[in-house]
Design an enzyme around this catalytic site. Sequence first.
Site, mmCIF file in Angstrom:
data_model
loop_
_atom_site.group_PDB
_atom_site.id
_atom_site.type_symbol
_atom_site.label_atom_id
_atom_site.label_comp_id
_atom_site.label_asym_id
_atom_site.label_seq_id
_atom_site.Cartn_x
_atom_site.Cartn_y
_atom_site.Cartn_z
ATOM 1 N N ARG A 1 -2.780 57.926 -7.538
ATOM 2 C CA ARG A 1 -3.842 56.942 -7.750
ATOM 3 C C ARG A 1 -4.045 56.809 -9.252
ATOM 4 O O ARG A 1 -4.370 57.788 -9.940
ATOM 5 C CB ARG A 1 -5.164 57.320 -7.076
ATOM 6 C CG ARG A 1 -6.240 56.262 -7.445
ATOM 7 C CD ARG A 1 -7.445 56.286 -6.547
ATOM 8 N NE ARG A 1 -8.339 57.381 -6.837
ATOM 9 C CZ ARG A 1 -9.560 57.489 -6.300
ATOM 10 N NH1 ARG A 1 -10.003 56.576 -5.444
ATOM 11 N NH2 ARG A 1 -10.317 58.523 -6.592
ATOM 12 N N HIS B 1 -10.029 59.887 -10.762
ATOM 13 C CA HIS B 1 -11.168 60.811 -10.882
ATOM 14 C C HIS B 1 -10.721 62.257 -11.045
ATOM 15 O O HIS B 1 -11.556 63.147 -11.151
ATOM 16 C CB HIS B 1 -12.073 60.697 -9.646
ATOM 17 C CG HIS B 1 -12.762 59.368 -9.538
ATOM 18 N ND1 HIS B 1 -13.600 58.870 -10.502
ATOM 19 C CD2 HIS B 1 -12.717 58.412 -8.576
ATOM 20 C CE1 HIS B 1 -14.055 57.677 -10.141
ATOM 21 N NE2 HIS B 1 -13.524 57.373 -8.981
HETATM 22 C C1 3PY Z 1 -14.170 56.086 -2.655
HETATM 23 O O1 3PY Z 1 -14.610 56.531 -1.572
HETATM 24 O O2 3PY Z 1 -14.768 55.263 -3.365
HETATM 25 C C2 3PY Z 1 -12.884 56.539 -3.127
HETATM 26 O O3 3PY Z 1 -12.399 56.028 -4.110
HETATM 27 C C3 3PY Z 1 -12.215 57.646 -2.379
HETATM 28 O O4 3PY Z 1 -11.458 58.407 -3.235
HETATM 29 MG MG MG Z 2 -13.658 54.798 -5.203
#
Ligand code: 3PY
Ligand code: MG
Length: 256
Positions: free
Chosen positions: A71, A46
Amino acid sequence: MTAFALASALRAGDTVYSSWCTLASPIVAETIAREGFAAVVLDIQHGLWDTAAIVAGIGALHHAGSTPLVRVPVGDFTFVSRALDFGAEAIIAPMINTAADARAFAAVAKYPPLGERSWGPQRAMALQGRNVTTDYLREANDGTLTLAMIESATALGNVEAIAATPGIDALFIGPYDLSTVLSGGKAQDVQAPEVERAIDKICAAASKAGKIPGIYCNNTDRALAMAKRGFRFITIGSDLGLLRDSAAAQVKALKG
Ligand code: 3PY
Ligand code: MG
């Protein structure tokens, strides 16, 4: 930085708090790390990181003595071994929903015989100050960590099979996605009773399988509470949130 410091600490039973960076700025990540975070996640899923920024961000975190985690985007298993080759020492893979997803993730992250990771960690070795390939090869499967994200209803149903998958080192909870799905797309309440029950179920499944329980938290109170509930890899907020909160506090102090 000591090679594979995060895996050593977590495998020894320590609890580790990590920061989280989305802004594609190696200097921001390094600045946060230098305040004393033992680990920092660089979030491609993200966040705004491109490949050049990730390479520089990983180097900056090594320089600051903090373990870089990456990630990857959903299903982007090809980036897993690339990020490890760049010197990331742990990978968070989102939306690991089945044991088959977990096996695919472990396969690209672990060298044979555990997996099928392809050889080429020149940058990772340089960042660790090593030049003997067999030293890295011998230590990498234990030294690098795979964190499978449990954040969907399907994953919740399969959590024990995912936890039991060889080569998966940790379960990492995404409470926002869990809340979204468990509320039928109506809420973002990470402390709703059904989310709290899911959180405890995932923590228990990880512990039962001898894997590290991890979770994303949005503030330090929640992080400390999660440590008391048994979580050992805990991330807090993000670089963007830190900037926004301190800018808002300044504006409030100026305007009253
Ligand atoms: C979530 O809370 O879905 C996440 O991926 C945290 O980054
Ligand atoms: Mg998430």
